[in-house]
Design a protein around this motif. Sequence first.
Motif, PDB file in Angstrom:
ATOM      1  N   LEU A 166       0.836  -1.203   0.000  1.00  0.00           N
ATOM      2  CA  LEU A 166       0.000   0.000   0.000  1.00  0.00           C
ATOM      3  C   LEU A 166       0.869   1.250   0.000  1.00  0.00           C
ATOM      4  O   LEU A 166       1.779   1.379   0.824  1.00  0.00           O
ATOM      5  CB  LEU A 166      -0.905  -0.019   1.240  1.00  0.00           C
ATOM      6  N   LEU A 167       0.599   2.150  -0.923  1.00  0.00           N
ATOM      7  CA  LEU A 167       1.301   3.429  -1.053  1.00  0.00           C
ATOM      8  C   LEU A 167       2.824   3.255  -1.054  1.00  0.00           C
ATOM      9  O   LEU A 167       3.531   3.892  -0.265  1.00  0.00           O
ATOM     10  CB  LEU A 167       0.865   4.403   0.045  1.00  0.00           C
ATOM     11  N   PRO A 168       3.358   2.446  -1.960  1.00  0.00           N
ATOM     12  CA  PRO A 168       4.794   2.170  -1.942  1.00  0.00           C
ATOM     13  C   PRO A 168       5.670   3.385  -2.234  1.00  0.00           C
ATOM     14  O   PRO A 168       6.848   3.390  -1.865  1.00  0.00           O
ATOM     15  CB  PRO A 168       4.961   1.095  -3.019  1.00  0.00           C
ATOM     16  N   TYR A 169       5.122   4.410  -2.863  1.00  0.00           N
ATOM     17  CA  TYR A 169       5.922   5.595  -3.200  1.00  0.00           C
ATOM     18  C   TYR A 169       5.438   6.850  -2.483  1.00  0.00           C
ATOM     19  O   TYR A 169       5.796   7.963  -2.860  1.00  0.00           O
ATOM     20  CB  TYR A 169       5.935   5.813  -4.723  1.00  0.00           C
ATOM     21  N   MET A 170       4.654   6.687  -1.422  1.00  0.00           N
ATOM     22  CA  MET A 170       4.153   7.837  -0.665  1.00  0.00           C
ATOM     23  C   MET A 170       5.329   8.639  -0.112  1.00  0.00           C
ATOM     24  O   MET A 170       6.194   8.104   0.580  1.00  0.00           O
ATOM     25  CB  MET A 170       3.266   7.360   0.486  1.00  0.00           C
ATOM     26  N   GLY A 171       5.386   9.912  -0.463  1.00  0.00           N
ATOM     27  CA  GLY A 171       6.433  10.792   0.028  1.00  0.00           C
ATOM     28  C   GLY A 171       7.749  10.697  -0.717  1.00  0.00           C
ATOM     29  O   GLY A 171       8.706  11.390  -0.370  1.00  0.00           O
ATOM     30  N   ALA A 172       7.817   9.856  -1.743  1.00  0.00           N
ATOM     31  CA  ALA A 172       9.073   9.696  -2.492  1.00  0.00           C
ATOM     32  C   ALA A 172       9.371  10.925  -3.335  1.00  0.00           C
ATOM     33  O   ALA A 172       8.473  11.568  -3.867  1.00  0.00           O
ATOM     34  CB  ALA A 172       8.997   8.469  -3.389  1.00  0.00           C
ATOM     35  N   GLY A 173      10.630  11.235  -3.461  1.00  0.00           N
ATOM     36  CA  GLY A 173      11.069  12.335  -4.313  1.00  0.00           C
ATOM     37  C   GLY A 173      11.379  11.827  -5.711  1.00  0.00           C
ATOM     38  O   GLY A 173      11.444  10.625  -5.960  1.00  0.00           O
ATOM     39  N   GLY A 174      11.578  12.747  -6.597  1.00  0.00           N
ATOM     40  CA  GLY A 174      11.952  12.413  -7.966  1.00  0.00           C
ATOM     41  C   GLY A 174      13.460  12.471  -8.146  1.00  0.00           C
ATOM     42  O   GLY A 174      14.217  12.767  -7.210  1.00  0.00           O
ATOM     43  N   GLN A 175      13.914  12.196  -9.355  1.00  0.00           N
ATOM     44  CA  GLN A 175      15.347  12.180  -9.645  1.00  0.00           C
ATOM     45  C   GLN A 175      15.992  13.550  -9.476  1.00  0.00           C
ATOM     46  O   GLN A 175      17.187  13.650  -9.219  1.00  0.00           O
ATOM     47  CB  GLN A 175      15.587  11.666 -11.063  1.00  0.00           C
ATOM     48  N   ARG A 176      15.208  14.594  -9.626  1.00  0.00           N
ATOM     49  CA  ARG A 176      15.767  15.945  -9.545  1.00  0.00           C
ATOM     50  C   ARG A 176      15.705  16.536  -8.132  1.00  0.00           C
ATOM     51  O   ARG A 176      16.172  17.633  -7.892  1.00  0.00           O
ATOM     52  CB  ARG A 176      15.031  16.854 -10.516  1.00  0.00           C
ATOM     53  N   ASP A 177      15.111  15.825  -7.208  1.00  0.00           N
ATOM     54  CA  ASP A 177      14.977  16.314  -5.829  1.00  0.00           C
ATOM     55  C   ASP A 177      16.270  16.126  -5.053  1.00  0.00           C
ATOM     56  O   ASP A 177      16.954  15.118  -5.190  1.00  0.00           O
ATOM     57  CB  ASP A 177      13.853  15.572  -5.096  1.00  0.00           C
TER      58      ASP A 177
END
Length: 186
Positions: free
Chosen positions: A162-173
């Motif tokens: 559930l919500l495996p990428y919640m709060g994840a940043g992108g490559q440019r972060d």
Amino acid sequence: TDERQRWKTDWQAIVDAGGDRPDALETAAKNAGLELLFNPKTGAVQVRAKDAVWQSTPEGYAQEDIPKAQQLQYDSQLLIQYADRGGNLYERNSKVSCANKNGILSEPLEDGTGVRVHYVFVTEKIVIPVEYRLRGDGFEAAVLADGIQEDDEQFRLVSVSLLPYMGAGGQRDDGYMVVPDGCGAV
């Protein structure tokens, strides 16, 4: 329960009907410090505070130079594994198997604190109910295990993320990464 029976008998008709669901974030709940937003078409979730925003999908992921399959994972609130009778494992995500097939069905919680979502994996005939809610100064996401439906005898659910990428940043972060060492020591 009566609700479980209603979803068991009605989910296919509801999915087939499609419906005109907006493809935009809508306020699902609000309290003194937080706002919970939900997209009824894609299932995306966002939590806003005075000075922070947490999203279920990394911002700007579609513009990043990453494989299409990974983009579809980023855009998913649920990742599942299921097995057939022969023990073969399969993986599916909610973007391809639910959102793209009108299989995200939602309703507000009676107490006004959030939304209940039924992720219908249409081809696999698996329904996974989830609640997103605000609790005091926090956000809670929960799979309602008692409400999971497996309506095809050929397949059995093995795992749910559930919500495996919640709060994840992108490559440019800018940010940091924590890499566990060995059995979980950091």
